[in-house]
Enzyme design. Structure first.
Site, PDB file in Angstrom:
ATOM      1  N   GLN A  76     -29.723 -63.282 -95.253  1.00  0.00           N
ATOM      2  CA  GLN A  76     -28.525 -63.112 -96.069  1.00  0.00           C
ATOM      3  C   GLN A  76     -28.538 -61.744 -96.745  1.00  0.00           C
ATOM      4  O   GLN A  76     -29.513 -61.370 -97.404  1.00  0.00           O
ATOM      5  CB  GLN A  76     -28.411 -64.186 -97.142  1.00  0.00           C
ATOM      6  CG  GLN A  76     -27.072 -64.086 -97.887  1.00  0.00           C
ATOM      7  CD  GLN A  76     -26.930 -65.049 -99.031  1.00  0.00           C
ATOM      8  OE1 GLN A  76     -27.580 -64.881-100.055  1.00  0.00           O
ATOM      9  NE2 GLN A  76     -26.068 -66.042 -98.885  1.00  0.00           N
ATOM     10  N   CYS A 106     -23.128 -66.016-104.873  1.00  0.00           N
ATOM     11  CA  CYS A 106     -24.118 -66.080-105.941  1.00  0.00           C
ATOM     12  C   CYS A 106     -23.446 -65.913-107.302  1.00  0.00           C
ATOM     13  O   CYS A 106     -22.739 -64.921-107.529  1.00  0.00           O
ATOM     14  CB  CYS A 106     -25.191 -65.011-105.752  1.00  0.00           C
ATOM     15  SG  CYS A 106     -26.460 -65.046-107.047  1.00  0.00           S
TER      16      CYS A 106
END
Length: 345
Positions: A76, A106
Site C-alpha cells: 500500500q 487512513c
C-alpha cells in the site's frame, strides 16, 4: 452473496479466497503477514508506505514494503504528490509487486495532517491525478484503492470517487464503512458501501466491524460486496481471516498451542527488527494476545507488567509460557470459546 471460499481475481492476480487482511500501520508487518497468510488469509497487505520516502531510499519504507514470502505481494502506497506516487509505483512494479494499493482511507492525524490518506477525499481532482499517476507507474501491475465513505456525513463522495477511479484504471476498491470524521466510533455503515457497489464494475471489498463469523452474512447482504477485509479484529488473532474464509476451523485451532504461536511471533519480530527494536514493536502484539487470553482466564497485573514492560527477552518468554501454559488457540477464540480457562500451574 459471494462464497468467501472462492478465489477472487484482481487484474491478473488471483486471490485464493475472499477474506483479506487489511493494511494496518505498525501491525501488518512481515512477521504478522506471514502468520495471517499461513492461517489462510486470501490476501495480506503491507503497512502503509510513504511514496516519497520509498523513492528516496528510506530504510523504514523499504522494510515495510518487503515481500513476506511466497504468494501475492501487495504493497500500500500513501502520498499526495502524483509524481512521487508514480515513481514509487514504478519502483514496486520493477521489484515484483503483484498489486499496488493506494491509501485514501487512513484517518490518523499524522497522515491527514500531511493532507494524505482520507484527507484526499476532500480533494477529488487531486485524488484522481494520484490514481492516474499510480496506474501509469504500475504498468501491468493492478492498482487498487482503499478509501472511506467520505470526509464526514455531509460529504459522502465515495461512489463518485469510485466511478472516477475505475475509469482511471483501478481494478478493485476497498471501502471502510465510516467517514474520516468518525474514525472508529459507532458502527460501520455497511449499506453505504453498497452505494459504491452499485456504480462500479470492479470488485468492491467491504471493511469495518467484522470480528465473528456471524458478522459476515449481514455485512455482505447490506454491502453487496464481493469480498471482506479485516483490520482491527485481527489484532491478537492472525488466524481470523483464514478462519472466516473457511481455510482453518476449530479442529485445526484446537490442535495448536497459543504459547507456540505467541513465541513464534515474538521470535520473528526480534529477528526481523533486531533485538532492541523488535522488543519495543512486539509489545503491542503481546498485549493483544494477553487480551485474548484474559477474556477466558485471569492475567495478574504483575504478569502483564513484566511481559509488556520487561527488557529481558528470555524472561519474557518464560513468563509467557508459565502464564499461557497449554492453552489451545481455540480456547481463546471468541467464536469457539465455551468455558473459562484455568490458570496455568
Amino acid at each position: 452473496m459471494p462464497d468467501l471460499r472462492d478465489p477472487l481475481t484482481i487484474g491478473e492476480a488471483r486471490l485464493r479466497n475472499r477474506v483479506l487482511l487489511a493494511p494496518l500501520s505498525g501491525i501488518s508487518d512481515v512477521p504478522f503477514r506471514r502468520l495471517a497468510r499461513r492461517f489462510g488469509a486470501g490476501m495480506v497487505v503491507s503497512e502503509m508506505v510513504a511514496s516519497g520516502e520509498l523513492v528516496k531510499g528510506d530504510q523504514e519504507s523499504a522494510l515495510r514494503s518487503m515481500r513476506d514470502g511466497p504468494g501475492l505481494h501487495v504493497v500500500q502506497l500513501a502520498g499526495r504528490d502524483p509524481a512521487w506516487m508514480r515513481q514509487a509505483a514504478e519502483q514496486l512494479s520493477d521489484a515484483g509487486a503483484d498489486i499496488i494499493d493506494i491509501n485514501m482511507g487512513c484517518p490518523a492525524k499524522k497522515v491527514v495532517g500531511g493532507l494524505s490518506g482520507s484527507a484526499l477525499m476532500r480533494e477529488p481532482d487531486l485524488a484522481l491525478r494520484i490514481v492516474e499517476a499510480t496506474v501509469a507507474g504500475a504498468g501491468s501491475v493492478p492498482v487498487t484503492l482503499k478509501m472511506r465513505l467520505g470526509w464526514d456525513r455531509s460529504t459522502m463522495n465515495a461512489p463518485l470517487l469510485a466511478v472516477r477511479a475505475e475509469a482511471a484504471g483501478v481494478q478493485a476498491i476497498v471501502v471502510h464503512g465510516r467517514t474520516r470524521s468518525e474514525f472508529y466510533e459507532g458502527r460501520a455503515d455497511w449499506p453505504a458501501i453498497g452505494a459504491v457497489r452499485a456504480v462500479v464494475g470492479v470488485p468492491v471489498i467491504a471493511n469495518g466491524d467484522v470480528t465473528l463469523p456471524e458478522d459476515l452474512a449481514p455485512m455482505l447482504a447490506a454491502s453487496r460486496a464481493d469480498a471482506v477485509m479485516l483490520g482491527r479484529g485481527s489484532q491478537g488473532r492472525p488466524w481470523l481471516p483464514g478462519m472466516l474464509a473457511g481455510a482453518i476451523g476449530e479442529t485445526e485451532l484446537r490442535a495448536l498451542y497459543l504459547a507456540d504461536l505467541v513465541e513464534e511471533h515474538y521470535e520473528a519480530m526480534l529477528s526481523h527488527y533486531g533485538a532492541e527494536a523488535g522488543l519495543r514493536r512486539a509489545r503491542k502484539h503481546l498485549g493483544w494476545y494477553l487480551d485474548r487470553f484474559a477474556a477466558a482466564a485471569t492475567v495478574a497485573p504483575s504478569d502483564r507488567a513484566a511481559i509488556l514492560g520487561g527488557s529481558d527477552t528470555s524472561a519474557i518468554r518464560l513468563r509467557l509460557r508459565h502464564l499461557i501454559g497449554t492453552t489451545r488457540i481455540s480456547e481463546v477464540e471468541p467464536a469457539f470459546r465455551r468455558r473459562p480457562l484455568q490458570r496455568a500451574a
